[in-house]
Each structure stands twice: as structure tokens, then as C-alpha cells.
Write a protein that holds these residues in place. Structure first.
Motif, PDB file in Angstrom:
ATOM      1  N   LYS A  65      61.995  13.147  25.907  1.00  0.00           N
ATOM      2  CA  LYS A  65      62.475  12.296  27.003  1.00  0.00           C
ATOM      3  C   LYS A  65      61.377  12.077  28.034  1.00  0.00           C
ATOM      4  O   LYS A  65      61.171  10.951  28.512  1.00  0.00           O
ATOM      5  CB  LYS A  65      63.712  12.908  27.663  1.00  0.00           C
ATOM      6  CG  LYS A  65      64.961  12.846  26.810  1.00  0.00           C
ATOM      7  CD  LYS A  65      66.137  13.500  27.529  1.00  0.00           C
ATOM      8  CE  LYS A  65      67.410  13.477  26.727  1.00  0.00           C
ATOM      9  NZ  LYS A  65      68.548  14.046  27.479  1.00  0.00           N
ATOM     10  N   ALA A  66      60.662  13.134  28.391  1.00  0.00           N
ATOM     11  CA  ALA A  66      59.576  13.008  29.370  1.00  0.00           C
ATOM     12  C   ALA A  66      58.471  12.102  28.834  1.00  0.00           C
ATOM     13  O   ALA A  66      57.949  11.248  29.567  1.00  0.00           O
ATOM     14  CB  ALA A  66      59.033  14.381  29.724  1.00  0.00           C
ATOM     15  N   GLY A 106      65.598  11.237  30.817  1.00  0.00           N
ATOM     16  CA  GLY A 106      64.156  11.111  31.046  1.00  0.00           C
ATOM     17  C   GLY A 106      63.906  10.104  32.144  1.00  0.00           C
ATOM     18  O   GLY A 106      64.459   8.999  32.116  1.00  0.00           O
ATOM     19  N   GLU A 107      63.092  10.495  33.132  1.00  0.00           N
ATOM     20  CA  GLU A 107      62.808   9.611  34.267  1.00  0.00           C
ATOM     21  C   GLU A 107      61.319   9.647  34.592  1.00  0.00           C
ATOM     22  O   GLU A 107      60.718  10.726  34.644  1.00  0.00           O
ATOM     23  CB  GLU A 107      63.576  10.060  35.510  1.00  0.00           C
ATOM     24  CG  GLU A 107      65.073   9.941  35.412  1.00  0.00           C
ATOM     25  CD  GLU A 107      65.572   8.513  35.444  1.00  0.00           C
ATOM     26  OE1 GLU A 107      64.848   7.622  35.952  1.00  0.00           O
ATOM     27  OE2 GLU A 107      66.687   8.278  34.954  1.00  0.00           O
ATOM     28  N   VAL A 115      53.026   4.868  37.185  1.00  0.00           N
ATOM     29  CA  VAL A 115      53.557   6.114  36.639  1.00  0.00           C
ATOM     30  C   VAL A 115      52.569   7.235  36.942  1.00  0.00           C
ATOM     31  O   VAL A 115      51.381   7.126  36.613  1.00  0.00           O
ATOM     32  CB  VAL A 115      53.766   6.011  35.114  1.00  0.00           C
ATOM     33  CG1 VAL A 115      54.177   7.358  34.529  1.00  0.00           C
ATOM     34  CG2 VAL A 115      54.802   4.944  34.788  1.00  0.00           C
ATOM     35  N   ILE A 116      53.047   8.286  37.594  1.00  0.00           N
ATOM     36  CA  ILE A 116      52.195   9.448  37.874  1.00  0.00           C
ATOM     37  C   ILE A 116      52.665  10.671  37.085  1.00  0.00           C
ATOM     38  O   ILE A 116      52.060  11.740  37.162  1.00  0.00           O
ATOM     39  CB  ILE A 116      52.139   9.780  39.377  1.00  0.00           C
ATOM     40  CG1 ILE A 116      53.530  10.110  39.924  1.00  0.00           C
ATOM     41  CG2 ILE A 116      51.466   8.644  40.156  1.00  0.00           C
ATOM     42  CD1 ILE A 116      53.522  10.729  41.324  1.00  0.00           C
ATOM     43  N   GLY A 117      53.718  10.511  36.306  1.00  0.00           N
ATOM     44  CA  GLY A 117      54.265  11.583  35.498  1.00  0.00           C
ATOM     45  C   GLY A 117      55.698  11.252  35.152  1.00  0.00           C
ATOM     46  O   GLY A 117      56.177  10.142  35.405  1.00  0.00           O
ATOM     47  N   ALA A 118      56.374  12.240  34.550  1.00  0.00           N
ATOM     48  CA  ALA A 118      57.774  12.031  34.183  1.00  0.00           C
ATOM     49  C   ALA A 118      58.436  13.376  33.955  1.00  0.00           C
ATOM     50  O   ALA A 118      57.766  14.394  33.782  1.00  0.00           O
ATOM     51  CB  ALA A 118      57.871  11.181  32.917  1.00  0.00           C
ATOM     52  N   ALA A 133      67.629  15.008  36.249  1.00  0.00           N
ATOM     53  CA  ALA A 133      66.333  14.312  36.276  1.00  0.00           C
ATOM     54  C   ALA A 133      66.193  13.471  37.543  1.00  0.00           C
ATOM     55  O   ALA A 133      65.121  13.437  38.165  1.00  0.00           O
ATOM     56  CB  ALA A 133      66.179  13.443  35.027  1.00  0.00           C
ATOM     57  N   ARG A 134      67.273  12.797  37.937  1.00  0.00           N
ATOM     58  CA  ARG A 134      67.234  11.973  39.157  1.00  0.00           C
ATOM     59  C   ARG A 134      67.007  12.833  40.396  1.00  0.00           C
ATOM     60  O   ARG A 134      66.341  12.417  41.342  1.00  0.00           O
ATOM     61  CB  ARG A 134      68.532  11.170  39.314  1.00  0.00           C
ATOM     62  CG  ARG A 134      68.756  10.096  38.284  1.00  0.00           C
ATOM     63  CD  ARG A 134      67.775   8.957  38.277  1.00  0.00           C
ATOM     64  NE  ARG A 134      67.559   8.414  39.603  1.00  0.00           N
ATOM     65  CZ  ARG A 134      66.458   7.736  39.953  1.00  0.00           C
ATOM     66  NH1 ARG A 134      65.504   7.527  39.088  1.00  0.00           N
ATOM     67  NH2 ARG A 134      66.321   7.272  41.168  1.00  0.00           N
TER      68      ARG A 134
END
Length: 147
Positions: A65-66, A106-107, A115-118, A133-134
Motif C-alpha cells: 500500500k505504501a 495507503g496514503e 510526494v515526499i513519502g507514503a 493512514a489519514r
């Protein structure tokens, strides 16, 4: 700067730890057991947790998901709607790709539109995974605004 080189901001370990803690806190509020993986902008895992009694398979699902959220820059839940607009071949083939997860939990972490990560969360219902995740995304957003 050289126009052949791209600079990319990425989440730090310290911020990843705070994001992960927010997801853990939400899971405890919901009384669920989950796995959490935070990846940097390039999709490298930088922090993870597997709560006691969380399903073993949730580790790999959280990572997928990440990776999906970081790679595409959208929530993994958004894929359900996106696939409806795709051809039959894409609808059948894309979910079979390695490290893809096309359901909630996954967010991406975004900063200045990049995007700096997830984060990926797995182990509870899809709705609760998303909620956890939120919580992490909101924590990252709040910390970036205050810095």
C-alpha cells in the motif's frame, strides 16, 4: 543547478516516526491490530511497526500500500474508481503487478504538491486502515505547516 539532475524532497526518519505514531494511536483508539510501513519519496521503507497479534500478512500488504501510494501519488482507495474508467486489459492486468495494492489504507505524504513519502496500513477493515493512514497524513501536514 544541472538540468539533467532532479532534486526531490523526502520525509525524514523523525517525521516518519511521528506519522507512524499517529497511525498507531488511531489503531489503539479503534481497538485493532495493524501493521504500518512508511516509505520515503523513492519508495524505500524507513520506518515500520507490527502491532502484537496483527495478522502476519498485513506486513507485506502495508508495504505494498505504501509503495503504491508513493509511486502514483494518490490514495490506494482512489484506484477503485480509476479502474472503472480503464480498459478491460488494464483492469485485469494492473492489479496483478508486483507491489500493487488497489484498496484503502495507503496514503501519500505531499508537500508543495510533491510526494515526499507514503504510509501503508493493513490488518483491520479497509475503512479503519484508511482512518489510521489519514491520521498519519494529517499529522505530517500539521507538522510541516508549523515548521
Amino acid at each position: 543547478m544541472n538540468e539533467l539532475v532532479r532534486q526531490q524532497s523526502t520525509i525524514t526518519l523523525r517525521l516518519a516516526m511521528q506519522a507512524l505514531q499517529s497511525a498507531l494511536d488511531r489503531a489503539e483508539e479503534e481497538q485493532v491490530r495493524i501493521s504500518i510501513v512508511v516509505v520515503d519519496a523513492g519508495g524505500q521503507p524507513i520506518h515500520s511497526a507490527h502491532m502484537d497479534m496483527a495478522p502476519r500478512q498485513s506486513r507485506d500488504i502495508a508495504l505494498n500500500k505504501a509503495l503504491t501510494a508513493a509511486g502514483f501519488g494518490i490514495s490506494t482507495k482512489a484506484w477503485q474508481e480509476r479502474l472503472e474508467k480503464c480498459s478491460e486489459g488494464v483492469r485485469q492486468g494492473l492489479p496483478l503487478q508486483r507491489n500493487m495494492a488497489m484498496f484503502g489504507g495507503g496514503e501519500p505524504f505531499l508537500h508543495d504538491g510533491q510526494v515526499i513519502g507514503a504510509i501503508g496500513v493493513s490488518g483491520a477493515s479497509e475503512t479503519i486502515d484508511e482512518c489510521c493512514a489519514r491520521a498519519a497524513v494529517e499529522q505530517v501536514r500539521a507538522l510541516l505547516i508549523s515548521s
